[in-house]
Scaffold this active site. Structure first.
Site, short mmCIF file in Angstrom:
data_model
loop_
_atom_site.label_atom_id
_atom_site.label_comp_id
_atom_site.label_asym_id
_atom_site.label_seq_id
_atom_site.Cartn_x
_atom_site.Cartn_y
_atom_site.Cartn_z
N ASP A 141 41.30 43.28 44.87
CA ASP A 141 40.48 42.02 44.50
C ASP A 141 39.37 41.60 45.37
OD1 ASP A 141 39.72 39.62 43.02
OD2 ASP A 141 41.31 38.37 44.26
N HIS A 184 47.26 33.66 49.92
CA HIS A 184 48.12 34.78 49.39
C HIS A 184 47.97 36.06 50.38
CE1 HIS A 184 44.57 34.44 46.91
NE2 HIS A 184 44.31 35.53 47.45
N GLN A 252 48.96 39.92 44.04
CA GLN A 252 48.68 39.14 45.47
C GLN A 252 49.65 37.85 45.34
OE1 GLN A 252 44.56 38.40 43.72
NE2 GLN A 252 43.70 38.47 45.59
N ARG A 282 35.77 30.91 56.54
CA ARG A 282 35.95 30.53 55.01
C ARG A 282 37.25 30.45 54.65
NH1 ARG A 282 36.47 33.19 50.29
NH2 ARG A 282 35.13 32.49 48.53
N ASP A 284 39.79 30.72 51.90
CA ASP A 284 39.93 31.21 50.73
C ASP A 284 40.99 30.48 49.82
OD1 ASP A 284 38.89 33.00 48.71
OD2 ASP A 284 40.99 33.80 48.72
N GLU A 326 36.56 26.90 50.45
CA GLU A 326 36.34 27.52 49.24
C GLU A 326 37.33 26.88 47.99
OE1 GLU A 326 36.32 30.28 45.56
OE2 GLU A 326 38.15 30.26 47.19
N HIS A 395 29.82 36.07 44.76
CA HIS A 395 30.42 37.23 44.49
C HIS A 395 31.39 36.73 43.19
CE1 HIS A 395 33.31 35.16 46.76
NE2 HIS A 395 34.34 35.98 46.37
N ASP A 396 31.45 35.79 43.05
CA ASP A 396 32.37 35.22 41.97
C ASP A 396 31.70 34.78 40.82
OD1 ASP A 396 35.15 35.64 42.98
OD2 ASP A 396 35.03 33.64 44.07
N ARG A 520 33.32 40.97 37.47
CA ARG A 520 32.47 40.41 38.80
C ARG A 520 31.61 41.41 39.48
NH1 ARG A 520 37.06 36.79 41.46
NH2 ARG A 520 38.21 38.71 41.13
C1 GLC Z 1 38.48 33.35 45.82
C2 GLC Z 1 37.66 34.34 46.00
C3 GLC Z 1 37.69 35.25 44.84
C4 GLC Z 1 39.08 35.96 44.76
C5 GLC Z 1 40.18 34.50 44.88
C6 GLC Z 1 41.56 35.11 45.02
O1 GLC Z 1 38.34 32.52 44.93
O2 GLC Z 1 36.51 34.01 46.13
O3 GLC Z 1 36.75 36.30 44.78
O4 GLC Z 1 39.44 36.51 43.53
O5 GLC Z 1 39.90 33.83 45.95
O6 GLC Z 1 41.89 35.56 46.30
#
Ligand code: GLC
Length: 651
Positions: A141, A184, A252, A282, A284, A326, A395-396, A520
């Site tokens: 991922d 995760h 995950q 950061r 996540d 995030e 990146h998303d 992505r």
């Molecule tokens: C966050 C990341 C993304 C990822 C997701 C799961 O949103 O920015 O790229 O797929 O977490 O880890």
């Protein structure tokens, strides 16, 4: 706060600390622990107080904090104290960030160190190095499926390389941001492996069920995050012969934060990376931290309590370190990740401004600022010691998470409008040169999101292929217009690597087995450094975009009104093509800047008399900080070219 029960527990814990901890000089640690212990105890009790092992877990928590404090270098401890003394340091307009994959940007961490000069040339002094921790080949991922939280992935380097980058950044007063993927782990992580081998201790780190009864109940309310590639929220695990909760990809595994051992482990990881020199962590996918049956399992109150606890604990050991939330969720929910009931941020000091990002893309597609204005009007004020991370691309994918109520107010039907946006950016309409790619279409809801590089989404890739110079110019204008907003809005602007030289979509992911089903990757480029050299050659696209951004960044840094102290007010304008707000400096009332943007493909005019009533233009000449000239005008009518902006100041 002094409170007897917490304090007597603290006394007990201090007596029980291991001798090797007690022998250390922990003065600053103890004062901070004293200050935060009441809150830490309360939160930990709220989350885990019903457990028999509450006290030993509490002792483990404090030992973890103390041990990481002992490991924290003198240099970082001094930085902590300096930042405690200047606690609003991160609200300054001096900070300008970039998010990058070290592999795509430079190859690896060592080569990244060689590219610092390039970042500085542009004016970047905060770098989010996207995940660098060990993860499986293939099922990673993009680095967010971690198999070892303490090892750098050998494809990008070693821990020593990272420390060297951190050291180099510190020398140059640049901030390092690293990810900690708190929600995760990869199924190849040691904990998951031990769980699969039957160890109960580690099975308790995750959500594992014998049959579908509980998962089916959960599924009734949980949305799907990756419906095309990983439908549902649970995965059947062959070796366990059980169902495992996997909200994102099947590989995950969601961590179970109702187990205090998980909380302590992850806090330890956060402190570990803080001690390697990360200035900002950061966090996540924080919206997902707490799972409750009957809910969407997002934005639950306990997820906020966990973040508060993480923050209170981190302040004891590494108070100079900031958190980014995030949480790409609804506008009213995002703001809660600063912490709700405090003046100072109690959870994360920084949060992604996904609302502004999505609204900007709406304005580009509709060529008006109706929803942008409405959406920002509804955005509640943030806390004082908190700031936004303002971005155009990352990146998303681009999720269209607007508030439906706002969408209706401006006259659109939410579902149809979102569909229009996806179609617009994937080039379905003739008047759109955008070459975006659809991401994750959900057959059940009809929803979809958008992937694509900034340059491709604004039509530059196609315009260049057509060699259409007017369309090229117009696409570049859109790139600059969007950046003019994130650089002036208030908060830390976060550029995305490659955008500074207008990098196009990279379609090579389609030929790679492990990436082909995740669009992505189309906007996670490998920088072409030969192309980047063109930034020095006048007349090229790279030159135009790079130089303009560089100039905007430099001007931002000199403009104190662009610091983020709740010093913005939106200006109501009778023209839906335009969007405007005033930024001001509380300490220097004459330092005011009017930011005004034209999202339309037509030139627009604006009556300067309107400004005069708000005090602008009454005293002196208006100057556009960006061009250094006065705005184009005829008598009192100011003219904005298509897709253009002014940063107007009065001299
Ligand atoms: C966050 C990341 C993304 C990822 C997701 C799961 O949103 O920015 O790229 O797929 O977490 O880890």
């Amino acid at each position: 706060m002094y409170e007897q029960i917490s304090h007597s527990l603290l006394n007990e814990i201090l007596d029980d600390l291991k001798p090797e901890i007690r022998r250390q000089d922990l003065r600053h640690f103890y004062t901070r622990l004293g200050a935060n212990f009441y809150a830490i105890h309360n939160l930990f009790y709220h989350l885990y107080g019903q457990r028999d092992d509450f006290k030993p877990q509490m002792l483990r928590l404090v030992e973890t904090l103390a041990r990481q404090y002992i490991h924290r270098s003198r240099e970082l401890k001094n930085l902590d104290i300096a930042r405690e003394n200047d606690h609003n340091w991160f609200l300054s307009q001096q900070w300008v960030g970039m998010a990058l994959y070290s592999a795509g940007f430079a190859g690896d961490l060592q080569s990244l160190a060689d590219k610092i000069a390039y970042l500085q040339e542009l004016g970047i002094n905060l770098v989010h190095i996207m995940p660098i921790l060990q993860c499986p080949t293939g099922q990673s991922d993009g680095g967010y499926a971690i198999s070892n939280f303490r090892e750098v992935d050998n494809r990008v380097g070693t821990l020593d390389d990272l420390r060297a980058v951190a050291q180099e950044f510190r020398k140059r007063e640049m901030l390092l941001t690293l990810d900690v993927v708190v929600n995760h782990t990869s199924d190849e992580h040691e904990w998951a492996q031990k769980a699969m081998a039957g160890e109960q201790k580690y099975q308790d780190y995750y959500f594992i069920f014998d049959n579908r009864e509980v998962p089916d109940m959960f599924e009734q309310n949980m949305p799907e995050i990756f419906p095309e590639t990983a439908p549902g929220n649970f995965t059947w695990n062959e070796s366990l012969q059980k169902w495992v909760m996997t909200v994102f990809n099947e590989y995950q595994w969601d961590l179970n934060y109702s187990n205090p051992a998980v909380f302590i482990e992850m806090l330890d990881v956060i402190l570990f990376w803080s001690n390697q020199g990360a200035d900002i962590i950061r966090l996540d996918a924080v919206a997902f931290l707490w799972k409750k049956m009957g809910t969407a399992c997002q934005n639950e109150r306990e997820a906020h309590l966990i973040l508060q606890l993480m923050k209170d604990c981190c302040q004891v050991t590494a108070p100079g370190v900031l958190f980014i939330a995030e949480a790409i969720v609804a506008p009213v929910e995002i703001i809660k990740y600063f912490g709700e009931d405090a003046i100072i941020a109690k959870e994360c000091e920084i949060a992604y401004n996904a609302t502004l990002m999505a609204l900007l893309w709406d304005a580009i597609a509709t060529k008006n600022s109706k929803l942008l204005s409405q959406g920002l009007k509804s955005l509640p004020d943030k806390l004082e010691r908190a700031t936004w991370l303002n971005y155009v691309r990352c990146h998303d994918d681009i999720g269209l998470g607007f508030d439906d109520h706002d969408v209706r107010i401006v006259g659109y039907e939410p579902h149809a409008h979102r569909r229009f946006l996806v179609d617009y950016f994937t080039g379905v309409y003739d008047d759109s040169l955008a070459t975006g790619v659809r991401f994750m279409h959900n057959d059940k809801t009809g929803d979809a999101r958008i992937a694509g590089s900034l340059a491709s989404l604004v039509g530059l890739e196609k315009a260049a292929a057509l060699d259409d110079s007017r369309a090229i110019e117009s696409a570049i204008d859109k790139i600059l217009l969007m950046h003019s907003l994130i650089l002036s809005f208030g908060g830390i602007p976060l550029l995305y690597y490659g955008d500074e030289i207008a990098t196009f979509n990279d379609y090579s992911y389609r030929d790679q087995l492990d990436k082909a089903n995740d669009s992505r990757w189309v906007h996670r480029p490998t920088i072409d450094w030969e192309r980047a050299e063109l930034r020095k050659k006048q007349g090229t696209i790279e030159y135009t975009v790079f130089c303009a951004l560089k100039k905007m960044i430099a001007i931002r840094k000199e403009t104190s009104a662009f610091a983020d102290f709740n010093n913005r007010h939106l200006v109501d304008i009778d023209n839906e093509s335009l969007f405007a707000f005033v930024r001001f400096d509380h300490n220097r009332p004459s330092e005011r800047v009017l930011v005004i943007c034209n999202f339309s493909a037509e030139a627009q005019r604006f009556d300067l008399q309107r400004l005069k009533s708000s005090g602008f233009g009454a005293h002196g000449q208006l100057t556009d900080l960006y061009t250094g000239k006065s705005p184009i005008h005829f008598k009192d009518q100011m003219v904005l070219k298509p897709f253009s902006f002014y940063w107007l100041s009065e001299y």
